[in-house]
Design a protein around this motif. Structure first.
Motif, mmCIF file in Angstrom:
data_model
loop_
_atom_site.group_PDB
_atom_site.id
_atom_site.type_symbol
_atom_site.label_atom_id
_atom_site.label_comp_id
_atom_site.label_asym_id
_atom_site.label_seq_id
_atom_site.Cartn_x
_atom_site.Cartn_y
_atom_site.Cartn_z
ATOM 1 N N THR A 270 34.126 39.490 32.720
ATOM 2 C CA THR A 270 33.605 40.673 32.050
ATOM 3 C C THR A 270 34.754 41.366 31.329
ATOM 4 O O THR A 270 35.795 41.660 31.934
ATOM 5 C CB THR A 270 32.969 41.643 33.064
ATOM 6 N N ALA A 271 34.583 41.616 30.041
ATOM 7 C CA ALA A 271 35.621 42.289 29.248
ATOM 8 C C ALA A 271 35.797 43.716 29.742
ATOM 9 O O ALA A 271 34.820 44.432 29.986
ATOM 10 C CB ALA A 271 35.251 42.275 27.771
ATOM 11 N N ALA A 272 37.042 44.124 29.904
ATOM 12 C CA ALA A 272 37.348 45.459 30.424
ATOM 13 C C ALA A 272 36.896 46.555 29.464
ATOM 14 O O ALA A 272 36.345 47.571 29.895
ATOM 15 C CB ALA A 272 38.848 45.589 30.692
ATOM 16 N N VAL A 273 37.083 46.366 28.185
ATOM 17 C CA VAL A 273 36.787 47.412 27.202
ATOM 18 C C VAL A 273 35.292 47.567 26.960
ATOM 19 O O VAL A 273 34.767 48.682 26.951
ATOM 20 C CB VAL A 273 37.520 47.122 25.866
ATOM 21 N N THR A 274 34.571 46.458 26.804
ATOM 22 C CA THR A 274 33.157 46.526 26.411
ATOM 23 C C THR A 274 32.190 46.358 27.570
ATOM 24 O O THR A 274 31.023 46.716 27.457
ATOM 25 C CB THR A 274 32.840 45.427 25.377
ATOM 26 N N GLY A 275 32.635 45.775 28.675
ATOM 27 C CA GLY A 275 31.741 45.506 29.791
ATOM 28 C C GLY A 275 30.809 44.334 29.550
ATOM 29 O O GLY A 275 29.870 44.099 30.312
ATOM 30 N N THR B 115 45.275 37.399 38.745
ATOM 31 C CA THR B 115 46.638 37.796 39.100
ATOM 32 C C THR B 115 46.989 39.084 38.378
ATOM 33 O O THR B 115 47.854 39.831 38.825
ATOM 34 C CB THR B 115 47.674 36.704 38.741
ATOM 35 N N ASN B 116 46.323 39.332 37.247
ATOM 36 C CA ASN B 116 46.387 40.591 36.493
ATOM 37 C C ASN B 116 45.188 40.574 35.543
ATOM 38 O O ASN B 116 44.450 39.591 35.510
ATOM 39 C CB ASN B 116 47.751 40.747 35.771
ATOM 40 N N PRO B 117 44.943 41.624 34.767
ATOM 41 C CA PRO B 117 43.740 41.666 33.926
ATOM 42 C C PRO B 117 43.634 40.586 32.850
ATOM 43 O O PRO B 117 42.551 40.350 32.324
ATOM 44 C CB PRO B 117 43.794 43.061 33.293
ATOM 45 N N THR B 118 44.740 39.917 32.516
ATOM 46 C CA THR B 118 44.666 38.877 31.483
ATOM 47 C C THR B 118 45.000 37.476 32.001
ATOM 48 O O THR B 118 45.129 36.542 31.214
ATOM 49 C CB THR B 118 45.612 39.203 30.305
ATOM 50 N N THR B 119 45.132 37.334 33.318
ATOM 51 C CA THR B 119 45.487 36.024 33.873
ATOM 52 C C THR B 119 44.655 35.714 35.110
ATOM 53 O O THR B 119 44.549 36.535 36.017
ATOM 54 C CB THR B 119 46.977 35.966 34.253
ATOM 55 N N LEU B 120 44.082 34.513 35.118
ATOM 56 C CA LEU B 120 43.355 34.005 36.278
ATOM 57 C C LEU B 120 44.166 32.888 36.915
ATOM 58 O O LEU B 120 44.806 32.096 36.217
ATOM 59 C CB LEU B 120 42.006 33.415 35.858
ATOM 60 N N GLN C 268 41.675 38.454 26.170
ATOM 61 C CA GLN C 268 41.487 39.904 26.261
ATOM 62 C C GLN C 268 41.490 40.321 27.727
ATOM 63 O O GLN C 268 41.354 39.486 28.612
ATOM 64 C CB GLN C 268 40.181 40.325 25.581
ATOM 65 N N SER C 269 41.663 41.597 27.965
ATOM 66 C CA SER C 269 41.695 42.110 29.339
ATOM 67 C C SER C 269 40.315 42.027 29.974
ATOM 68 O O SER C 269 39.302 42.281 29.327
ATOM 69 C CB SER C 269 42.183 43.552 29.362
ATOM 70 N N ALA C 270 40.318 41.684 31.262
ATOM 71 C CA ALA C 270 39.067 41.555 32.012
ATOM 72 C C ALA C 270 38.940 42.691 33.011
ATOM 73 O O ALA C 270 39.936 43.272 33.448
ATOM 74 C CB ALA C 270 39.050 40.222 32.743
ATOM 75 N N ASP C 271 37.699 42.972 33.369
ATOM 76 C CA ASP C 271 37.409 43.915 34.445
ATOM 77 C C ASP C 271 37.605 43.150 35.754
ATOM 78 O O ASP C 271 36.744 42.367 36.156
ATOM 79 C CB ASP C 271 35.974 44.427 34.305
ATOM 80 N N THR C 272 38.733 43.357 36.415
ATOM 81 C CA THR C 272 39.079 42.570 37.601
ATOM 82 C C THR C 272 38.202 42.901 38.805
ATOM 83 O O THR C 272 38.176 42.140 39.775
ATOM 84 C CB THR C 272 40.558 42.771 37.971
ATOM 85 N N MET C 273 37.465 43.989 38.752
ATOM 86 C CA MET C 273 36.585 44.361 39.858
ATOM 87 C C MET C 273 35.298 43.534 39.854
ATOM 88 O O MET C 273 34.599 43.481 40.859
ATOM 89 C CB MET C 273 36.244 45.857 39.791
ATOM 90 N N ARG C 274 34.985 42.906 38.748
ATOM 91 C CA ARG C 274 33.735 42.145 38.638
ATOM 92 C C ARG C 274 33.891 40.649 38.900
ATOM 93 O O ARG C 274 32.920 39.915 38.860
ATOM 94 C CB ARG C 274 33.119 42.361 37.261
ATOM 95 N N GLY C 275 35.087 40.174 39.123
ATOM 96 C CA GLY C 275 35.275 38.758 39.418
ATOM 97 C C GLY C 275 35.169 37.874 38.196
ATOM 98 O O GLY C 275 34.907 38.335 37.085
#
Length: 184
Positions: A96-101, A64-69, A162-169
Motif C-alpha cells: 500500500t502506497a504511503a502517500v495515496t493509500g 526493513t524501511n518504507p522503501t525496502t522489503l 515509492q514509500s509504502a505504508d509499513t503498517m499494512r504489510g
C-alpha cells in the motif's frame, strides 16, 4: 499473330510469374515457421525438464524501511537455479502506497547493485545457517557464477519505487525462469 492472342499469352506469363513468386514466398515463410517451431520445441523441452524439478517457497516478507522489503525465498525443488538466470527471475510485490493509500503491484528487475524498482540478493543460508559451501552466490555487482542450490534460502532485498505504508504489510511473488513460483 492476333492481338487478342498476344494479350492472352502475356497475361498467362504474368500469372505464371506471380504464382511462382507467391510459391517461393510461401515456401520461405513455411521454412521460417518450421525453424520457429523447432526453436519453440527446444524451449518447450527445457521448460518440461525444469518445470517438474524446480520449486520455490516465499517464507516471509517484511519491511526493513518504507522503501525496502526483505523477502526470504527457499529453493525447495530438486535442482539449482544458476545465478546467471536471476535476470529471468520475476519478483512482484504488492503493498500500500504511503502517500495515496492505494494498493500497488510492482514488478522488480534483478540488479546485483540494487536501486529503486529492483531486487538483489542480500544473503544466502543453508538449513538455517548463514553462508553456503557449494556453488556460492556472490551478493555483489560482480555476481554470476554461483547456483541457488536446493534447500538454500535467499534473503532478497526488494527496493520499491515509492514509500509504502509499513503498517499494512506486503506480499511477494517470486517466479523462476520456468514459470514455477512461490507467493506469500
Amino acid at each position: 499473330m492476333d492481338m487478342g492472342l498476344s494479350v492472352t499469352v502475356a497475361a498467362g506469363v504474368l500469372a505464371f510469374s506471380l504464382i511462382s513468386a507467391l510459391a517461393a514466398i510461401s515456401f520461405s515463410v513455411l521454412s521460417s515457421a518450421e525453424s520457429g517451431i523447432m526453436l519453440d520445441r527446444t524451449l518447450w523441452e527445457d521448460f518440461r525438464e525444469h518445470r517438474w524439478t524446480v520449486s520455490v517457497e516465499v517464507d516471509s516478507v517484511t519491511f526493513t524501511n518504507p522503501t525496502t522489503l526483505k523477502i526470504n525465498v527457499t529453493n525447495v525443488g530438486g535442482v539449482g537455479i544458476p545465478e546467471y538466470e536471476f535476470k529471468k527471475v520475476d519478483v512482484l510485490v504488492v503493498y500500500t502506497a504511503a502517500v495515496t493509500g492505494v494498493k500497488v503491484i510492482e514488478y522488480l528487475k534483478y540488479n546485483p547493485s540494487g536501486g529503486a524498482g529492483t531486487w538483489r540478493v542480500s544473503s544466502v543460508s543453508t538449513s538455517g545457517v548463514a553462508g553456503e559451501s557449494i556453488n556460492p552466490i556472490c551478493p555483489c555487482p560482480t555476481a554470476g557464477k554461483g547456483v541457488w542450490d536446493p534447500r538454500e534460502r535467499l534473503s532478497i532485498l526488494a527496493f520499491l519505487s515509492q514509500s509504502a505504508d509499513t503498517m499494512r504489510g506486503a506480499n511477494a511473488l517470486v517466479a523462476t525462469p520456468w514459470g514455477v513460483y512461490g507467493y506469500r
